[in-house]
Design an enzyme around this catalytic site. Structure first.
Site, short mmCIF file in Angstrom:
data_model
loop_
_atom_site.label_atom_id
_atom_site.label_comp_id
_atom_site.label_asym_id
_atom_site.label_seq_id
_atom_site.Cartn_x
_atom_site.Cartn_y
_atom_site.Cartn_z
N GLU A 174 32.37 17.75 50.98
CA GLU A 174 32.47 18.57 49.62
C GLU A 174 31.94 17.94 48.36
O GLU A 174 32.45 18.08 47.40
CB GLU A 174 33.75 19.23 49.80
CG GLU A 174 34.26 20.18 51.02
CD GLU A 174 35.82 20.49 50.96
OE1 GLU A 174 36.38 20.36 49.84
OE2 GLU A 174 35.99 21.11 51.86
N ASN A 214 29.65 16.72 55.08
CA ASN A 214 30.26 18.01 55.61
C ASN A 214 30.65 18.99 54.34
O ASN A 214 30.96 18.32 53.25
CB ASN A 214 31.53 17.48 56.29
CG ASN A 214 32.42 18.46 56.97
OD1 ASN A 214 31.68 19.50 57.54
ND2 ASN A 214 33.41 18.94 56.61
N HIS A 251 33.43 28.54 56.96
CA HIS A 251 34.45 29.40 56.51
C HIS A 251 34.26 30.73 56.02
O HIS A 251 33.66 30.93 54.91
CB HIS A 251 35.42 28.76 55.35
CG HIS A 251 36.06 27.55 55.70
ND1 HIS A 251 37.25 27.59 56.71
CD2 HIS A 251 35.89 26.20 55.26
CE1 HIS A 251 37.59 26.21 57.08
NE2 HIS A 251 36.65 25.54 56.01
N GLU A 280 34.38 23.97 60.69
CA GLU A 280 35.60 24.18 60.42
C GLU A 280 35.73 25.89 60.64
O GLU A 280 36.33 26.40 59.75
CB GLU A 280 36.13 23.75 58.95
CG GLU A 280 36.10 22.44 58.82
CD GLU A 280 36.47 22.02 57.43
OE1 GLU A 280 37.01 22.69 56.80
OE2 GLU A 280 36.21 20.56 56.97
N ASP A 282 36.25 29.67 60.65
CA ASP A 282 37.35 30.78 60.63
C ASP A 282 36.55 31.98 59.91
O ASP A 282 35.91 31.72 59.05
CB ASP A 282 38.71 30.39 60.20
CG ASP A 282 38.69 29.47 58.77
OD1 ASP A 282 37.59 29.81 58.02
OD2 ASP A 282 39.61 28.78 58.46
O1 G3I Z 1 52.78 17.31 54.23
C1 G3I Z 1 53.31 17.85 52.85
C2 G3I Z 1 54.96 18.23 53.00
O2 G3I Z 1 55.62 17.07 53.07
C3 G3I Z 1 55.25 19.22 51.97
O3 G3I Z 1 56.56 19.58 52.14
C4 G3I Z 1 54.20 20.33 51.59
C5 G3I Z 1 54.54 21.16 50.20
O4 G3I Z 1 53.24 21.97 49.73
O5 G3I Z 1 52.94 19.97 51.65
C6 G3I Z 1 52.46 19.05 52.80
O6 G3I Z 1 51.06 18.67 52.67
C7 G3I Z 1 50.09 19.84 52.63
C8 G3I Z 1 49.17 19.32 53.81
O7 G3I Z 1 48.08 20.19 53.65
C9 G3I Z 1 49.92 19.06 55.06
O8 G3I Z 1 50.28 20.37 55.40
C10 G3I Z 1 49.35 19.93 51.17
O9 G3I Z 1 50.37 20.53 50.35
C11 G3I Z 1 48.31 20.87 51.43
O10 G3I Z 1 47.59 20.66 50.28
C12 G3I Z 1 47.25 20.35 52.60
O11 G3I Z 1 46.29 21.32 52.73
C13 G3I Z 1 45.29 20.85 53.56
C14 G3I Z 1 44.09 21.00 52.77
O12 G3I Z 1 42.75 20.47 53.45
C15 G3I Z 1 44.14 20.02 51.58
O13 G3I Z 1 42.89 20.10 50.72
C16 G3I Z 1 45.19 21.80 54.67
O14 G3I Z 1 46.35 21.36 55.35
C17 G3I Z 1 43.97 21.64 55.56
O15 G3I Z 1 43.84 22.41 56.40
C18 G3I Z 1 42.61 21.66 54.57
O16 G3I Z 1 41.63 21.23 55.29
C19 G3I Z 1 40.22 21.15 54.35
C20 G3I Z 1 39.42 20.28 55.25
O17 G3I Z 1 39.93 19.35 54.84
C21 G3I Z 1 37.99 20.46 54.49
N1 G3I Z 1 37.44 21.67 54.10
C22 G3I Z 1 38.43 22.77 53.75
C23 G3I Z 1 39.74 22.66 54.59
C24 G3I Z 1 40.83 24.00 54.19
O18 G3I Z 1 41.29 23.75 52.96
#
Ligand code: G3I
Length: 487
Positions: A174, A214, A251, A280, A282
């Protein structure tokens, strides 16, 4: 993935949306080698009844993404094991997860996913090494050359751990803005060459893995961001910056839709000499027509090597409220599942290098070369292994400037079934194996040992099996074939 999704913003056109995107190295030993390419195309075979079987008919994979929390979710694991042959860690291999403190790498979470996936016959995509988001906290205090150095050391540290284990790495994620210029970020502020620095570092760190750029919102061929990324890849190929693949996140959520020119985008990237993949996927409410369309677009482009959905069930999705995946919350396949399955089963192109049919020519080099094959290929060099329980014979399948595709036939000339085989190859100087299928290799250059994959160990009397591989390096010098031994 019970996370808080980033909030989408609509593009002005309204047709696509913007997605905003301890010191215990090797705590879990990464033990098995995952370079085996399970894809071995046979379009004449029966239709696949699972996503992976349907994809494999044309030499493609069908992947999913999982968080570490899914390792305790038997419903998820059952579907993953049945339907998918490629896995991506949602967060566990990202920079903040793997290097929380400077020089202190931790792979426990990533390894847990890797180990489960490979133990269940899947390959693994690495995601991601350099990104403006989910960075180690200590990067926030760095800039200029110190941040550049930190990025390079991060790439080296993580890739050393997974060296030889992964099929693909999303090296950079990105890095473009919607208007086609580079995204403003701390990494961009280290100099416009940060992306190529990342790829050059990555190639040296692990020459065996395919290196991908990516991004999202690069599916519409006429969109400025797509063109920005395309021009960068074109420039990289022209200047010899190592890059093997482009991941289009795909997406289609929140009102965005499948562009009618998606296949043009895929084939245009592929024409630059890179593989493409949907990384990715969806789709809002899992539209059957959009899922069928995105799958068909991939299936129509030979170098579209596979599709990954970002999760498996709607309850796994970062956008669960949009129900965008192929399985519902009760683990039942949705209508979109059938539309994807059908589209995979009606694929008419195979991924170069995977076809079993001699009538299906391998016309495009499957790795990263950008130039045409030489007009007069070297005359089919062949060599036989020493007599023993089995023999090995090499065949040059295809050559191009900077590489070749080879195939080794392992034959059992005896009267008893053999159960396991090992072939020793010797590559010429400057050559290295970029990918191998139907065999598991130790080493990628010089003296290389290839043993049977889990599924082709048994070779009956007077029967044979083959494995194939891609080599980057000088053209036309066939590897030396040593003894074939069994087991
Ligand atoms: O692990 C913590 C947890 O301890 C805490 O309580 C909670 C509170 O919000 O946050 C948790 O972390 C989160 C993490 O995912 C694990 O679940 C983060 O807040 C959250 O921001 C994070 O989001 C991820 C996101 O990337 C971050 O940019 C998503 O799971 C993940 O699916 C997403 O994946 C991205 C790809 O890497 C790139 N392309 C887009 C895609 C979707 O956004």
């Amino acid at each position: 993935m019970k996370d808080a999704p980033a909030q989408p913003k609509r593009r002005r056109s309204g047709r696509a949306r913007l997605l905003l995107g301890g010191v215990c190295a090797a705590a879990i030993a990464v033990s098995s080698v995952a370079l085996v390419n399970f894809a071995y195309a046979d379009l004449s075979g029966p239709p696949g009844t699972t996503l992976k079987a349907a994809a494999e008919r044309s030499g493609r994979y069908f992947g999913a993404a999982m968080g570490g929390d899914r390792l305790n979710d038997s419903g998820f694991l059952t579907i993953a094991n049945r339907e998918f042959d490629m896995m991506t860690a949602v967060n566990e291999m990202k920079p903040d997860a793997t290097e929380p403190n400077s020089g202190q790498f931790t792979f426990t979470a990533g390894d847990a996913i890797y180990t489960w996936a490979t133990q269940h016959g899947m390959r693994v995509r690495g995601h991601t090494l350099a990104w403006h988001a989910q960075q180690p906290r200590f990067w926030a205090g760095l800039s200029g050359s110190s941040l550049r150095t930190a990025m390079i050391e991060h790439i080296n540290g993580v890739m050393a751990h997974y060296k030889g284990k992964l099929a693909y790495w999303d090296v950079v994620n990105e890095a473009f803005a919607e208007n086609g210029s580079r995204r403003q970020s701390n990494l961009q502020n280290t100099g416009n060459d940060w992306i190529e620095a990342a790829f050059r570092t990555a190639r040296t760190a692990d020459p065996s893995v395919k290196l991908c750029y990516n991004d999202y919102n690069i599916e519409n061929w006429t969109y400025a961001k797509t063109q920005g990324v395309y021009n960068m890849i074109k420039d990289f190929k022209t200047r010899g910056v190592p890059i093997d693949c482009v991941g289009l996140q795909t997406h289609f959520t929140g009102g965005s839709s499948l562009p009618s020119n998606f296949q043009t985008t895929l084939s245009s990237f592929a024409a630059l000499g890179v593989d493409v993949a949907l990384t990715e996927a969806d789709v809002t409410n899992a539209s059957t027509t959009q899922y069928a369309g995105l799958t068909q677009a991939c299936a129509n482009v030979p170098r579209c090597v596979g599709i990954t959905t970002w999760g498996i069930r709607d309850s796994d999705s970062w956008r669960g409220s949009e129900n965008p995946l192929l399985f519902d919350r009760n683990s039942n396949p949705k209508p979109a599942y059938t539309s994807v399955l059908n589209a995979l089963n009606t694929a008419t192109t195979t991924v170069p290098g995977t076809s079993t049919s001699p009538s299906t020519p391998v016309s495009t080099p499957p790795s990263s070369p950008s130039s045409s094959p030489p007009s007069s290929p070297p005359g089919s060099p062949s060599a036989s292994g020493q007599p023993g329980a089995c023999t090995a014979t090499f065949r040059m399948v295809n050559t191009w400037d900077g590489g070749f595709q080879g195939e080794v036939t392992v034959a059992n000339n005896g009267s008893a079934t053999i159960n396991g085989w090992t072939v020793r190859l010797t590559l010429a100087g400057g050559q290295s194996i970029a990918n191998i299928w139907n065999g598991v290799n130790t080493g990628t250059s010089g003296a290389v040992t290839v043993r049977n994959a889990a599924y082709n160990a048994t070779v009956g009397a007077n029967a044979s099996t083959t494995f194939g591989f891609l080599v980057n390096g000088s053209t036309g010098t066939a590897p030396g074939i040593g003894a074939c031994t069994s087991p």
